[in-house]
Design an enzyme around this catalytic site. Structure first.
Site, mmCIF file in Angstrom:
data_model
loop_
_atom_site.group_PDB
_atom_site.id
_atom_site.type_symbol
_atom_site.label_atom_id
_atom_site.label_comp_id
_atom_site.label_asym_id
_atom_site.label_seq_id
_atom_site.Cartn_x
_atom_site.Cartn_y
_atom_site.Cartn_z
ATOM 1 N N CYS A 195 -105.860 -20.725 74.641
ATOM 2 C CA CYS A 195 -107.205 -20.161 74.517
ATOM 3 C C CYS A 195 -107.870 -20.584 73.208
ATOM 4 O O CYS A 195 -109.069 -20.810 73.158
ATOM 5 C CB CYS A 195 -107.172 -18.640 74.517
ATOM 6 S SG CYS A 195 -106.309 -17.904 75.878
ATOM 7 N N ASP A 196 -107.084 -20.645 72.155
ATOM 8 C CA ASP A 196 -107.689 -20.664 70.829
ATOM 9 C C ASP A 196 -107.425 -21.909 69.991
ATOM 10 O O ASP A 196 -108.099 -22.125 68.976
ATOM 11 C CB ASP A 196 -107.193 -19.444 70.030
ATOM 12 C CG ASP A 196 -107.463 -18.138 70.784
ATOM 13 O OD1 ASP A 196 -108.363 -18.139 71.629
ATOM 14 O OD2 ASP A 196 -106.771 -17.155 70.512
ATOM 15 N N CYS B 118 -102.371 -16.652 72.159
ATOM 16 C CA CYS B 118 -102.662 -17.586 73.252
ATOM 17 C C CYS B 118 -103.148 -18.911 72.694
ATOM 18 O O CYS B 118 -104.336 -19.065 72.388
ATOM 19 C CB CYS B 118 -103.714 -16.992 74.181
ATOM 20 S SG CYS B 118 -104.219 -18.136 75.474
#
Lengths: 308, 108
Positions: A136-137, A133
């Site tokens: 997300c990261d 993801c």
């Protein structure tokens, strides 16, 4: 205690959310069951710009908007995992980890999960530089060099997102050309931070407490090398979440549920829509269309098979 | 019970490491969609574990030092601390039942 519904939908991605909207607007008592996150795969997508009528939207926001829209018409939700569907007298029993539901019709929109590379280090370093993801990261890798594995839309889309933070993004692809759509390819090739490593696979992901490097192998020359990166984002296709339907409905060799143009499976009263079905185009708009079709058909099915 | 309060790089030591009770810290950032789904679940847990566990949230954009110190490279991440030591870690979005199970394991 078993709760009764007209329609139970399994999975809250675009297909399930659209089915929920149509089923609820048909005034069917409808339950949408989700085991993880509302929106499904799009919940992790930074930017969606091919949903007609919407110039650009964050995938998470689109999923939330779809849910709110369906809830406005009475869609109910439950957050748990469906373990089995059992055809019974008078409908289908939907078993979950937290209780059972009886439905006159079931729409399966359980989607697909991203594939893992299956190489040493991948599982151990997930969350420590191994990511599925980018939205997300990616921010944790500001001014660092990272890698993206894959050559499809997801890989390009997420890779381009990562360039907002990383200083350099290596795209590692096992072929010598991309599968991604033309617009994304153009954008990826034009981005000075994107560097392509063709005909290459990842053999292992190495690092002590976090990702430090990737061991690569060129599939044409056989040459092996190490690429120092702080993170690797993996987007190499998906596998349908159909194991709980094993032995119940007909599937193709790739474990996709076989449906007709009405999204009807081989079992009357069970419909399938979105990424889980065979021959899916795997787009937000086609999944939503599938979901709507399935709900319209499920509504008809209930009208003709059950007394009101 | 109020919603989980913010903890920062500077208040980390007093509010988390030196806390009497176990502390669950929700590492999040405004741009992270799944974090927005975890937040209401953490709020519910804060009510259910009121008196037993302290709940805090840490914005990783504003407090990169603490996030880096604990190797947080993916959010949402929930870390559980007991007497200043991390005893549990949950990376990524999980349903509430899962979070409860993992929190109970960390507290045991």
């Amino acid at each position: 205690m078993i709760k009764n519904y007209d329609i139970v939908i399994v999975g809250a991605g675009p297909a399930g959310l659209a089915a929920g909207l149509y089923a609820a607007r048909a005034r069917r008592k409808t339950l949408l069951i989700e085991r993880n996150i509302t929106g499904g795969q799009i919940a992790l997508t930074a930017s969606i710009e091919n949903y007609p009528g919407i110039m650009e939207i964050n995938g998470f926001d689109l999923g939330q908007a779809m849910l709110q829209q369906a809830e406005k018409y009475g869609l109910e939700t439950a957050f748990t995992k469906v373990t089995k569907i059992e055809p019974q007298e008078g409908g289908h029993l939907v078993k979950t980890e937290e209780g059972d539901y009886m439905a006159k019709a079931v729409i399966v929109t359980a989607g697909a999960d991203y594939n893992k590379l299956g190489v040493p280090g991948e599982e151990r370093l997930t969350g420590f530089g191994v990511s599925y993801c980018a939205t997300c990261d990616a921010a944790f890798f500001k001014d660092m060099e990272v890698a993206v594995v894959g050559g499809g839309d997801a890989a390009m889309d997420e890779g381009l997102f990562v360039t907002r933070y990383a200083s350099k993004v290596y795209v590692i692809h096992r072929r010598d050309q991309l599968r991604a759509s033309a617009v994304l390819q153009e954008r990826a090739f034009a981005n000075p931070k994107m560097h392509f490593i063709w005909n290459t696979v990842v053999e292992s992901i190495d690092g002590k407490d976090a990702v430090e490097s990737l061991h690569l192998r060129n599939v044409v020359t056989g040459e092996e090398s190490d690429l120092p990166v702080a993170a690797v984002f993996i987007f190499i296709g998906q596998t349908p979440n159909s194991s709980f339907l094993e032995g119940l409905v007909e599937m193709d060799a790739g474990r996709h549920v076989i449906v007709n143009a009405w999204m009807e499976t081989s079992v009357p009263g069970i419909f399938a829509a979105g990424d889980i079905r065979n021959n899916a185009a795997r787009q937000v708009v086609t999944s939503a269309g599938d979901g709507a079709t399935a709900a319209i058909r499920a509504d008809h099915y209930i009208s003709s098979h059950f007394k009101s | 019970m109020a919603k989980p309060a913010d903890v920062t790089d500077s208040s980390w030591e007093t509010e988390v490491l030196k806390a009497d009770k176990p502390v669950l810290v929700d590492f999040w950032a405004p741009w992270c969609g799944p974090c927005r789904m975890v937040a209401p679940i953490v709020e519910e847990l804060a009510e259910e574990y009121d008196g037993k566990v302290e709940f805090r949230k840490l914005n990783t954009d504003d407090n990169p030092r603490t996030a880096a110190k604990y190797g947080v490279r993916s959010i949402p991440t929930l870390l559980v601390f007991k007497q200043g030591q991390p005893v549990g870690q949950i990376i990524g979005f999980r349903p509430k039942s899962d979070l409860k199970k993992r929190l109970d394991e960390a507290l045991a």
